[in-house]
Design a protein around this motif. Structure first.
Motif, PDB file in Angstrom:
ATOM      1  N   ASP A 191       0.829  -1.209   0.000  1.00  0.00           N
ATOM      2  CA  ASP A 191       0.000   0.000   0.000  1.00  0.00           C
ATOM      3  C   ASP A 191       0.871   1.269   0.000  1.00  0.00           C
ATOM      4  OD1 ASP A 191      -2.723   1.044   0.090  1.00  0.00           O
ATOM      5  OD2 ASP A 191      -2.203   1.761   2.101  1.00  0.00           O
ATOM      6  N   LEU A 192       1.994   1.215   0.665  1.00  0.00           N
ATOM      7  CA  LEU A 192       2.893   2.359   0.781  1.00  0.00           C
ATOM      8  C   LEU A 192       3.679   2.618  -0.503  1.00  0.00           C
ATOM      9  CD1 LEU A 192       4.077   4.401   2.906  1.00  0.00           C
ATOM     10  CD2 LEU A 192       5.847   2.680   3.330  1.00  0.00           C
ATOM     11  N   LEU A 193       4.175   1.564  -1.150  1.00  0.00           N
ATOM     12  CA  LEU A 193       5.102   1.724  -2.275  1.00  0.00           C
ATOM     13  C   LEU A 193       4.480   1.594  -3.660  1.00  0.00           C
ATOM     14  CD1 LEU A 193       8.138  -0.302  -0.862  1.00  0.00           C
ATOM     15  CD2 LEU A 193       7.849   2.185  -0.912  1.00  0.00           C
ATOM     16  N   ALA A 194       3.400   0.854  -3.789  1.00  0.00           N
ATOM     17  CA  ALA A 194       2.800   0.636  -5.113  1.00  0.00           C
ATOM     18  C   ALA A 194       1.972   1.846  -5.530  1.00  0.00           C
ATOM     19  CB  ALA A 194       1.919  -0.610  -5.088  1.00  0.00           C
ATOM     20  N   THR A 195       1.894   2.088  -6.833  1.00  0.00           N
ATOM     21  CA  THR A 195       1.037   3.164  -7.337  1.00  0.00           C
ATOM     22  C   THR A 195      -0.426   2.733  -7.354  1.00  0.00           C
ATOM     23  OG1 THR A 195       1.531   2.455  -9.594  1.00  0.00           O
ATOM     24  CG2 THR A 195       2.826   4.272  -8.711  1.00  0.00           C
ATOM     25  N   ALA A 196      -0.661   1.422  -7.386  1.00  0.00           N
ATOM     26  CA  ALA A 196      -2.015   0.864  -7.306  1.00  0.00           C
ATOM     27  C   ALA A 196      -1.871  -0.593  -6.888  1.00  0.00           C
ATOM     28  CB  ALA A 196      -2.730   0.958  -8.653  1.00  0.00           C
ATOM     29  N   TRP A 197      -2.904  -1.127  -6.252  1.00  0.00           N
ATOM     30  CA  TRP A 197      -2.910  -2.545  -5.905  1.00  0.00           C
ATOM     31  C   TRP A 197      -4.337  -2.961  -5.615  1.00  0.00           C
ATOM     32  CZ3 TRP A 197      -4.288  -5.149  -1.395  1.00  0.00           C
ATOM     33  CH2 TRP A 197      -4.584  -4.352  -0.290  1.00  0.00           C
ATOM     34  N   GLY A 198      -4.547  -4.254  -5.582  1.00  0.00           N
ATOM     35  CA  GLY A 198      -5.872  -4.766  -5.270  1.00  0.00           C
ATOM     36  C   GLY A 198      -5.845  -6.271  -5.155  1.00  0.00           C
ATOM     37  N   SER A 199      -6.996  -6.826  -4.830  1.00  0.00           N
ATOM     38  CA  SER A 199      -7.120  -8.277  -4.752  1.00  0.00           C
ATOM     39  C   SER A 199      -8.491  -8.669  -5.249  1.00  0.00           C
ATOM     40  CB  SER A 199      -6.910  -8.779  -3.321  1.00  0.00           C
ATOM     41  OG  SER A 199      -7.966  -8.361  -2.490  1.00  0.00           O
ATOM     42  N   SER A 200      -8.612  -9.909  -5.647  1.00  0.00           N
ATOM     43  CA  SER A 200      -9.906 -10.403  -6.104  1.00  0.00           C
ATOM     44  C   SER A 200      -9.999 -11.895  -5.844  1.00  0.00           C
ATOM     45  CB  SER A 200     -10.109 -10.123  -7.593  1.00  0.00           C
ATOM     46  OG  SER A 200      -9.122 -10.787  -8.345  1.00  0.00           O
ATOM     47  N   ARG A 201     -11.187 -12.332  -5.527  1.00  0.00           N
ATOM     48  CA  ARG A 201     -11.464 -13.753  -5.382  1.00  0.00           C
ATOM     49  C   ARG A 201     -11.969 -14.243  -6.729  1.00  0.00           C
ATOM     50  NH1 ARG A 201     -16.127 -14.439  -2.507  1.00  0.00           N
ATOM     51  NH2 ARG A 201     -16.961 -16.103  -3.745  1.00  0.00           N
ATOM     52  N   HIS A 202     -11.606 -15.425  -7.105  1.00  0.00           N
ATOM     53  CA  HIS A 202     -12.051 -15.978  -8.382  1.00  0.00           C
ATOM     54  C   HIS A 202     -13.362 -16.710  -8.143  1.00  0.00           C
ATOM     55  CE1 HIS A 202      -7.570 -16.075  -9.751  1.00  0.00           C
ATOM     56  NE2 HIS A 202      -7.963 -14.895  -9.356  1.00  0.00           N
ATOM     57  N   ASP A 203     -14.456 -16.141  -8.589  1.00  0.00           N
ATOM     58  CA  ASP A 203     -15.773 -16.721  -8.364  1.00  0.00           C
ATOM     59  C   ASP A 203     -15.978 -18.021  -9.127  1.00  0.00           C
ATOM     60  OD1 ASP A 203     -16.565 -14.703  -6.635  1.00  0.00           O
ATOM     61  OD2 ASP A 203     -17.270 -13.445  -8.287  1.00  0.00           O
ATOM     62  N   ASP A 204     -15.388 -18.127 -10.305  1.00  0.00           N
ATOM     63  CA  ASP A 204     -15.606 -19.299 -11.141  1.00  0.00           C
ATOM     64  C   ASP A 204     -14.680 -20.465 -10.799  1.00  0.00           C
ATOM     65  OD1 ASP A 204     -13.479 -17.757 -12.026  1.00  0.00           O
ATOM     66  OD2 ASP A 204     -13.704 -18.374 -14.108  1.00  0.00           O
ATOM     67  N   GLU A 205     -13.734 -20.244  -9.904  1.00  0.00           N
ATOM     68  CA  GLU A 205     -12.793 -21.286  -9.522  1.00  0.00           C
ATOM     69  C   GLU A 205     -12.199 -20.935  -8.156  1.00  0.00           C
ATOM     70  OE1 GLU A 205      -8.753 -20.446 -11.635  1.00  0.00           O
ATOM     71  OE2 GLU A 205     -10.351 -19.902 -13.024  1.00  0.00           O
ATOM     72  N   ALA A 206     -11.598 -21.902  -7.523  1.00  0.00           N
ATOM     73  CA  ALA A 206     -10.937 -21.629  -6.253  1.00  0.00           C
ATOM     74  C   ALA A 206      -9.731 -20.736  -6.516  1.00  0.00           C
ATOM     75  CB  ALA A 206     -10.494 -22.938  -5.610  1.00  0.00           C
ATOM     76  N   GLY A 207      -9.480 -19.825  -5.629  1.00  0.00           N
ATOM     77  CA  GLY A 207      -8.282 -19.011  -5.759  1.00  0.00           C
ATOM     78  C   GLY A 207      -8.523 -17.541  -5.509  1.00  0.00           C
ATOM     79  N   ARG A 208      -7.422 -16.847  -5.367  1.00  0.00           N
ATOM     80  CA  ARG A 208      -7.424 -15.414  -5.132  1.00  0.00           C
ATOM     81  C   ARG A 208      -6.180 -14.831  -5.783  1.00  0.00           C
ATOM     82  NH1 ARG A 208      -9.734 -11.821  -1.937  1.00  0.00           N
ATOM     83  NH2 ARG A 208     -10.843 -13.381  -0.746  1.00  0.00           N
ATOM     84  N   SER A 209      -6.294 -13.595  -6.230  1.00  0.00           N
ATOM     85  CA  SER A 209      -5.144 -12.884  -6.785  1.00  0.00           C
ATOM     86  C   SER A 209      -4.921 -11.598  -6.012  1.00  0.00           C
ATOM     87  CB  SER A 209      -5.382 -12.518  -8.248  1.00  0.00           C
ATOM     88  OG  SER A 209      -5.417 -13.665  -9.051  1.00  0.00           O
ATOM     89  N   VAL A 210      -3.675 -11.270  -5.812  1.00  0.00           N
ATOM     90  CA  VAL A 210      -3.274  -9.966  -5.298  1.00  0.00           C
ATOM     91  C   VAL A 210      -2.341  -9.394  -6.340  1.00  0.00           C
ATOM     92  CG1 VAL A 210      -2.049  -8.697  -3.494  1.00  0.00           C
ATOM     93  CG2 VAL A 210      -3.515 -10.629  -2.868  1.00  0.00           C
ATOM     94  N   TRP A 211      -2.594  -8.153  -6.735  1.00  0.00           N
ATOM     95  CA  TRP A 211      -1.778  -7.526  -7.752  1.00  0.00           C
ATOM     96  C   TRP A 211      -1.312  -6.157  -7.260  1.00  0.00           C
ATOM     97  CZ3 TRP A 211      -3.309  -2.797  -9.487  1.00  0.00           C
ATOM     98  CH2 TRP A 211      -4.653  -2.436  -9.307  1.00  0.00           C
ATOM     99  N   PHE A 212      -0.222  -5.692  -7.859  1.00  0.00           N
ATOM    100  CA  PHE A 212       0.248  -4.337  -7.597  1.00  0.00           C
ATOM    101  C   PHE A 212       0.907  -3.789  -8.844  1.00  0.00           C
ATOM    102  CE2 PHE A 212       3.792  -7.058  -6.308  1.00  0.00           C
ATOM    103  CZ  PHE A 212       4.879  -6.448  -6.910  1.00  0.00           C
ATOM    104  N   GLN A 213       0.997  -2.486  -8.876  1.00  0.00           N
ATOM    105  CA  GLN A 213       1.614  -1.795 -10.000  1.00  0.00           C
ATOM    106  C   GLN A 213       2.609  -0.773  -9.448  1.00  0.00           C
ATOM    107  OE1 GLN A 213      -1.144  -0.978 -13.134  1.00  0.00           O
ATOM    108  NE2 GLN A 213      -0.169   0.981 -13.534  1.00  0.00           N
ATOM    109  N   VAL A 214       3.748  -0.673 -10.100  1.00  0.00           N
ATOM    110  CA  VAL A 214       4.779   0.286  -9.723  1.00  0.00           C
ATOM    111  C   VAL A 214       5.159   1.050 -10.975  1.00  0.00           C
ATOM    112  CG1 VAL A 214       7.137   0.558  -8.854  1.00  0.00           C
ATOM    113  CG2 VAL A 214       5.649  -1.192  -7.873  1.00  0.00           C
ATOM    114  N   SER A 215       5.196   2.368 -10.889  1.00  0.00           N
ATOM    115  CA  SER A 215       5.612   3.176 -12.036  1.00  0.00           C
ATOM    116  C   SER A 215       7.070   2.914 -12.325  1.00  0.00           C
ATOM    117  CB  SER A 215       5.404   4.667 -11.751  1.00  0.00           C
ATOM    118  OG  SER A 215       4.032   4.933 -11.625  1.00  0.00           O
ATOM    119  N   GLY A 216       7.391   2.875 -13.597  1.00  0.00           N
ATOM    120  CA  GLY A 216       8.785   2.651 -13.935  1.00  0.00           C
ATOM    121  C   GLY A 216       8.905   2.183 -15.303  1.00  0.00           C
TER     122      GLY A 216
END
Length: 153
Positions: free
Chosen positions: A128-153
């Motif tokens: 949250d401190l270093l990324a320009t954006a981030w988020g997470s999502s649960r996969h409704d159609d299958e088991a699993g979760r994703s966490v993503w982040f973006q860094v400018s560069g």
């Protein structure tokens, strides 16, 4: 909007002969602690010639935190044969990293302000401190979760 409600961009496969400053890569790792340094080394190798050193350090640190969380707090690290998948996408403006795990019925990604004397709990706080954006999502159609982040560069 809550981070888990943000839209996840999908990585585009790398096109042979495309601009070397752009790229998209995917790699699967076992859901074990030994995958953390392996993922760090893999991402560092991909991005070292593409990013400024400070940006590279941020990306590798945040990847380490997110994959550690995936192995520690998801079924990827709690069940035999669990897997963690890392997607890295780079263009001229930013690096996007997405870590997909097997999900968890008992925990969800959340930012916690760390205690100064605690050995852990800083993963998503750093994201949250270093990324320009981030988020997470649960996969409704299958088991699993994703966490993503973006860094400018």
């Amino acid at each position: 909007m809550r981070p888990e409600e943000r839209i996840r961009p999908h990585a585009v496969p790398e096109v042979p002969g495309a601009d070397p400053c752009h790229g998209a890569w995917r790699r699967e790792f076992p859901g074990e602690v030994s995958s953390v340094p392996a993922a760090r080394a893999w991402a560092h190798g991909l991005l070292a010639v593409r990013l400024a050193p400070a940006t590279l350090d941020d990306v590798v640190l945040l990847l380490s935190e997110v994959i550690t969380n995936a192995v520690t707090h998801s079924d990827s690290g709690r069940t035999a044969g669990g897997r963690v998948t890392v997607h890295v996408t780079h263009d001229r403006k930013s690096v996007h990293v997405e870590v997909t795990d097997d999900g968890s019925a008992t925990s969800t990604p959340a930012v916690h302000v760390p205690d100064t004397d605690s050995d852990g709990g800083r993963g998503l706080w750093l994201v949250d401190l270093l990324a320009t954006a981030w988020g997470s999502s649960r996969h409704d159609d299958e088991a699993g979760r994703s966490v993503w982040f973006q860094v400018s560069g």
